[in-house]
Write a protein that holds these residues in place. Structure first.
Motif, PDB file in Angstrom:
ATOM      1  N   ARG A 114       0.869  -1.190   0.000  1.00 37.89           N
ATOM      2  CA  ARG A 114       0.000   0.000   0.000  1.00 37.89           C
ATOM      3  C   ARG A 114       0.895   1.226   0.000  1.00 37.89           C
ATOM      4  NH1 ARG A 114      -4.621   2.242   0.125  1.00 37.89           N
ATOM      5  NH2 ARG A 114      -5.531   0.196  -0.276  1.00 37.89           N
ATOM      6  N   LEU A 115       0.624   2.137  -0.929  1.00 34.12           N
ATOM      7  CA  LEU A 115       1.391   3.362  -1.089  1.00 34.12           C
ATOM      8  C   LEU A 115       0.505   4.542  -0.718  1.00 34.12           C
ATOM      9  CD1 LEU A 115       2.965   2.535  -4.577  1.00 34.12           C
ATOM     10  CD2 LEU A 115       3.830   1.932  -2.312  1.00 34.12           C
ATOM     11  N   THR A 116       1.015   5.415   0.131  1.00 37.83           N
ATOM     12  CA  THR A 116       0.238   6.568   0.582  1.00 37.83           C
ATOM     13  C   THR A 116       1.070   7.829   0.379  1.00 37.83           C
ATOM     14  OG1 THR A 116      -0.904   5.222   2.248  1.00 37.83           O
ATOM     15  CG2 THR A 116      -1.014   7.610   2.489  1.00 37.83           C
ATOM     16  N   PHE A 117       0.601   8.679  -0.543  1.00 39.22           N
ATOM     17  CA  PHE A 117       1.251   9.963  -0.812  1.00 39.22           C
ATOM     18  C   PHE A 117       0.496  11.048  -0.044  1.00 39.22           C
ATOM     19  CE2 PHE A 117       1.962   7.233  -4.431  1.00 39.22           C
ATOM     20  CZ  PHE A 117       3.289   7.466  -4.793  1.00 39.22           C
ATOM     21  N   THR A 118       1.206  11.834   0.748  1.00 39.64           N
ATOM     22  CA  THR A 118       0.591  12.918   1.513  1.00 39.64           C
ATOM     23  C   THR A 118       1.479  14.160   1.456  1.00 39.64           C
ATOM     24  OG1 THR A 118       1.644  12.117   3.551  1.00 39.64           O
ATOM     25  CG2 THR A 118      -0.611  11.370   3.102  1.00 39.64           C
ATOM     26  N   VAL A 119       0.859  15.315   1.682  1.00 29.65           N
ATOM     27  CA  VAL A 119       1.583  16.583   1.800  1.00 29.65           C
ATOM     28  C   VAL A 119       1.558  16.982   3.266  1.00 29.65           C
ATOM     29  CG1 VAL A 119       1.648  19.013   1.140  1.00 29.65           C
ATOM     30  CG2 VAL A 119       1.043  17.283  -0.558  1.00 29.65           C
ATOM     31  N   GLU A 120       2.738  17.099   3.869  1.00 26.06           N
ATOM     32  CA  GLU A 120       2.845  17.378   5.299  1.00 26.06           C
ATOM     33  C   GLU A 120       3.811  18.527   5.550  1.00 26.06           C
ATOM     34  OE1 GLU A 120       4.022  13.786   7.167  1.00 26.06           O
ATOM     35  OE2 GLU A 120       2.313  12.614   6.434  1.00 26.06           O
ATOM     36  N   SER A 125       8.779  25.805   7.867  1.00 27.42           N
ATOM     37  CA  SER A 125       7.379  26.103   7.556  1.00 27.42           C
ATOM     38  C   SER A 125       7.005  25.778   6.120  1.00 27.42           C
ATOM     39  CB  SER A 125       7.071  27.594   7.832  1.00 27.42           C
ATOM     40  OG  SER A 125       7.321  27.904   9.183  1.00 27.42           O
ATOM     41  N   GLU A 126       7.767  24.945   5.456  1.00 31.96           N
ATOM     42  CA  GLU A 126       7.419  24.529   4.100  1.00 31.96           C
ATOM     43  C   GLU A 126       6.606  23.248   4.154  1.00 31.96           C
ATOM     44  OE1 GLU A 126      11.304  21.783   2.992  1.00 31.96           O
ATOM     45  OE2 GLU A 126      11.123  23.801   2.158  1.00 31.96           O
ATOM     46  N   LYS A 127       6.062  22.856   3.008  1.00 30.22           N
ATOM     47  CA  LYS A 127       5.302  21.619   2.912  1.00 30.22           C
ATOM     48  C   LYS A 127       6.023  20.653   1.985  1.00 30.22           C
ATOM     49  CE  LYS A 127       0.705  23.453   3.946  1.00 30.22           C
ATOM     50  NZ  LYS A 127      -0.708  23.565   3.500  1.00 30.22           N
ATOM     51  N   ASP A 128       6.040  19.388   2.383  1.00 25.79           N
ATOM     52  CA  ASP A 128       6.753  18.363   1.625  1.00 25.79           C
ATOM     53  C   ASP A 128       5.781  17.281   1.176  1.00 25.79           C
ATOM     54  OD1 ASP A 128       9.042  19.780   2.206  1.00 25.79           O
ATOM     55  OD2 ASP A 128       9.584  18.509   3.920  1.00 25.79           O
ATOM     56  N   LEU A 129       6.066  16.711   0.009  1.00 25.16           N
ATOM     57  CA  LEU A 129       5.322  15.549  -0.472  1.00 25.16           C
ATOM     58  C   LEU A 129       6.085  14.298  -0.043  1.00 25.16           C
ATOM     59  CD1 LEU A 129       3.052  14.266  -2.172  1.00 25.16           C
ATOM     60  CD2 LEU A 129       4.553  14.471  -4.168  1.00 25.16           C
ATOM     61  N   VAL A 130       5.441  13.463   0.770  1.00 25.61           N
ATOM     62  CA  VAL A 130       6.109  12.288   1.328  1.00 25.61           C
ATOM     63  C   VAL A 130       5.355  11.025   0.918  1.00 25.61           C
ATOM     64  CG1 VAL A 130       6.979  13.625   3.273  1.00 25.61           C
ATOM     65  CG2 VAL A 130       4.826  12.376   3.505  1.00 25.61           C
ATOM     66  N   GLU A 144       8.996   3.755   9.370  1.00 29.49           N
ATOM     67  CA  GLU A 144       8.440   4.281   8.123  1.00 29.49           C
ATOM     68  C   GLU A 144       7.417   5.376   8.416  1.00 29.49           C
ATOM     69  OE1 GLU A 144       7.883   4.335   3.856  1.00 29.49           O
ATOM     70  OE2 GLU A 144       9.431   3.508   5.168  1.00 29.49           O
ATOM     71  N   GLN A 145       6.676   5.220   9.512  1.00 26.68           N
ATOM     72  CA  GLN A 145       5.686   6.219   9.876  1.00 26.68           C
ATOM     73  C   GLN A 145       6.330   7.542  10.275  1.00 26.68           C
ATOM     74  OE1 GLN A 145       2.343   6.045   9.674  1.00 26.68           O
ATOM     75  NE2 GLN A 145       2.162   8.142  10.438  1.00 26.68           N
ATOM     76  N   SER A 146       7.405   7.460  11.058  1.00 26.37           N
ATOM     77  CA  SER A 146       8.053   8.681  11.546  1.00 26.37           C
ATOM     78  C   SER A 146       9.068   9.250  10.570  1.00 26.37           C
ATOM     79  CB  SER A 146       8.729   8.399  12.891  1.00 26.37           C
ATOM     80  OG  SER A 146       9.674   7.350  12.762  1.00 26.37           O
ATOM     81  N   ASN A 147       9.593   8.424   9.667  1.00 24.15           N
ATOM     82  CA  ASN A 147      10.601   8.877   8.701  1.00 24.15           C
ATOM     83  C   ASN A 147      10.205   8.449   7.290  1.00 24.15           C
ATOM     84  OD1 ASN A 147      12.734   9.946  10.617  1.00 24.15           O
ATOM     85  ND2 ASN A 147      12.564   7.826  11.345  1.00 24.15           N
ATOM     86  N   PRO A 148       9.158   9.060   6.754  1.00 27.93           N
ATOM     87  CA  PRO A 148       8.735   8.684   5.395  1.00 27.93           C
ATOM     88  C   PRO A 148       9.738   9.178   4.357  1.00 27.93           C
ATOM     89  CG  PRO A 148       7.483  10.577   6.142  1.00 27.93           C
ATOM     90  CD  PRO A 148       8.331  10.144   7.312  1.00 27.93           C
ATOM     91  N   LEU A 149       9.587   8.674   3.149  1.00 27.73           N
ATOM     92  CA  LEU A 149      10.435   9.103   2.047  1.00 27.73           C
ATOM     93  C   LEU A 149       9.952  10.465   1.552  1.00 27.73           C
ATOM     94  CD1 LEU A 149      12.622   8.579  -0.107  1.00 27.73           C
ATOM     95  CD2 LEU A 149      10.855   7.422  -1.463  1.00 27.73           C
ATOM     96  N   VAL A 150      10.821  11.467   1.572  1.00 27.27           N
ATOM     97  CA  VAL A 150      10.480  12.809   1.100  1.00 27.27           C
ATOM     98  C   VAL A 150      10.735  12.862  -0.401  1.00 27.27           C
ATOM     99  CG1 VAL A 150      10.928  15.268   1.302  1.00 27.27           C
ATOM    100  CG2 VAL A 150      11.070  13.818   3.331  1.00 27.27           C
ATOM    101  N   LEU A 151       9.658  12.960  -1.177  1.00 27.46           N
ATOM    102  CA  LEU A 151       9.783  13.006  -2.635  1.00 27.46           C
ATOM    103  C   LEU A 151      10.045  14.412  -3.147  1.00 27.46           C
ATOM    104  CD1 LEU A 151       6.879  10.604  -3.666  1.00 27.46           C
ATOM    105  CD2 LEU A 151       9.324  10.120  -3.680  1.00 27.46           C
ATOM    106  N   ALA A 152       9.436  15.417  -2.543  1.00 28.80           N
ATOM    107  CA  ALA A 152       9.591  16.801  -3.013  1.00 28.80           C
ATOM    108  C   ALA A 152       9.423  17.753  -1.837  1.00 28.80           C
ATOM    109  CB  ALA A 152       8.569  17.121  -4.108  1.00 28.80           C
ATOM    110  N   ARG A 153      10.251  18.779  -1.834  1.00 28.21           N
ATOM    111  CA  ARG A 153      10.183  19.799  -0.785  1.00 28.21           C
ATOM    112  C   ARG A 153       9.591  21.092  -1.345  1.00 28.21           C
ATOM    113  NH1 ARG A 153      12.639  18.081   3.703  1.00 28.21           N
ATOM    114  NH2 ARG A 153      14.276  16.490   3.559  1.00 28.21           N
TER     115      ARG A 153
END
Length: 269
Positions: A114-120, A125-130, A144-153
């Motif tokens: 299961r893959l979950t893409f979120t913006v956090e 104060s920036e938002k990242d796509l993880v 994995e919950q606390s250190n997701p893969l950051v795809l874009a900053r």
């Protein structure tokens, strides 16, 4: 008797020295300003190049995941499809990811995840796509919950739209969690550097991904204890469809023959 003429040595006056120092100071300031501008431009160029590369990796990851999506109606608790937009965008589904997918080494042979893409919220104060991943029969690992893969900053905008064939339009919410949409359109906008002359260039992309698979109906699945019944139902449905098609073809042929006979009878001798 000859008189010896004494030579007078030339010297800089205080005003001349001050003018020279002022000119030298202006030259040093100009050189320093130019050097700082070059360094800043170089840094912005490197950050922009890195940002473009990061965007390419992000796009590749999203599209690889969407084109490998899988869904089975008989097990929707594992294969549900969720889209959420607004202040906290989210895209979640199950896919059988390829061998080149990020963090494959962490999950070993469990490539159905299961893959979950979120913006956090990220640093400064920036938002990242993880991206978070977990095998479908397992919960999300604490690390994995606390250190997701950051795809874009520095994500300025991320939205997901699904093609609703019933409405014939793109929708921002997908109410049919027991099925996957035929197409998904996503838009990703990344912010630029705010320090370069007050400018903040952005990088944006909008792509449409066509799903390579559909939701597998429960009737074609053969769970333990009911496989024979499901297979029999499937065979019966196929036979019924074939029979209806044959009847339709026969009716069409009969209608054509009747029309031809009527035209012959009505034609003048």
């Amino acid at each position: 008797m000859k008189l010896v003429k004494k030579s007078r040595r030339g010297a800089f006056t205080l005003i001349e020295i001050m003018v020279a120092i002022a000119i030298f100071g202006m030259m040093v300031a100009a050189i320093y300003s130019t050097w700082v501008l070059i360094l800043k431009a170089s840094r912005v160029g490197q950050e922009t190049a890195a940002q473009i590369q990061r965007e390419r990796i992000t796009v590749r990851t999203i599209e690889d995941a969407l084109t490998c999506i899988q869904s089975f109606q008989a097990s929707m608790k594992y294969y549900y499809f969720v889209v959420q937009n607004g202040n906290q965008p989210m895209l979640s589904f199950t896919a059988r990811v390829p061998g080149t997918f990020p963090r494959n080494s962490r999950f070993g042979d469990f490539n159905l995840r299961r893959l979950t893409f979120t913006v956090e919220a990220g640093p400064d104060s920036e938002k990242d796509l993880v991206l978070r991943q977990n095998p479908i029969l397992m919960d999300v690992d604490p690390d994995e919950q606390s250190n997701p893969l950051v795809l874009a900053r520095n994500v300025k905008y991320f939205t997901i739209e699904c093609l609703d064939t019933n409405k014939g339009e793109w929708v921002a919410e997908w109410d049919y969690t027991n099925s996957i949409p035929p197409q998904v359109r996503y838009t990703l906008v990344l912010g630029g550097n705010d320090d370069f002359r007050g400018a903040a260039p952005t990088l944006g992309i909008t792509n449409i991904v066509t799903m390579q698979s559909i939701t597998m109906p429960a009737i074609v699945q053969m769970p333990r204890g009911g496989g024979n019944n499901n297979q029999n139902n499937l065979n019966n449905n196929i036979q019924n469809n074939n029979q209806r098609n044959n009847n339709q073809r026969n009716n069409n042929q009969n209608n054509q023959n009747n029309n031809l006979n009527n035209r012959k009878n009505n034609s003048p001798m």
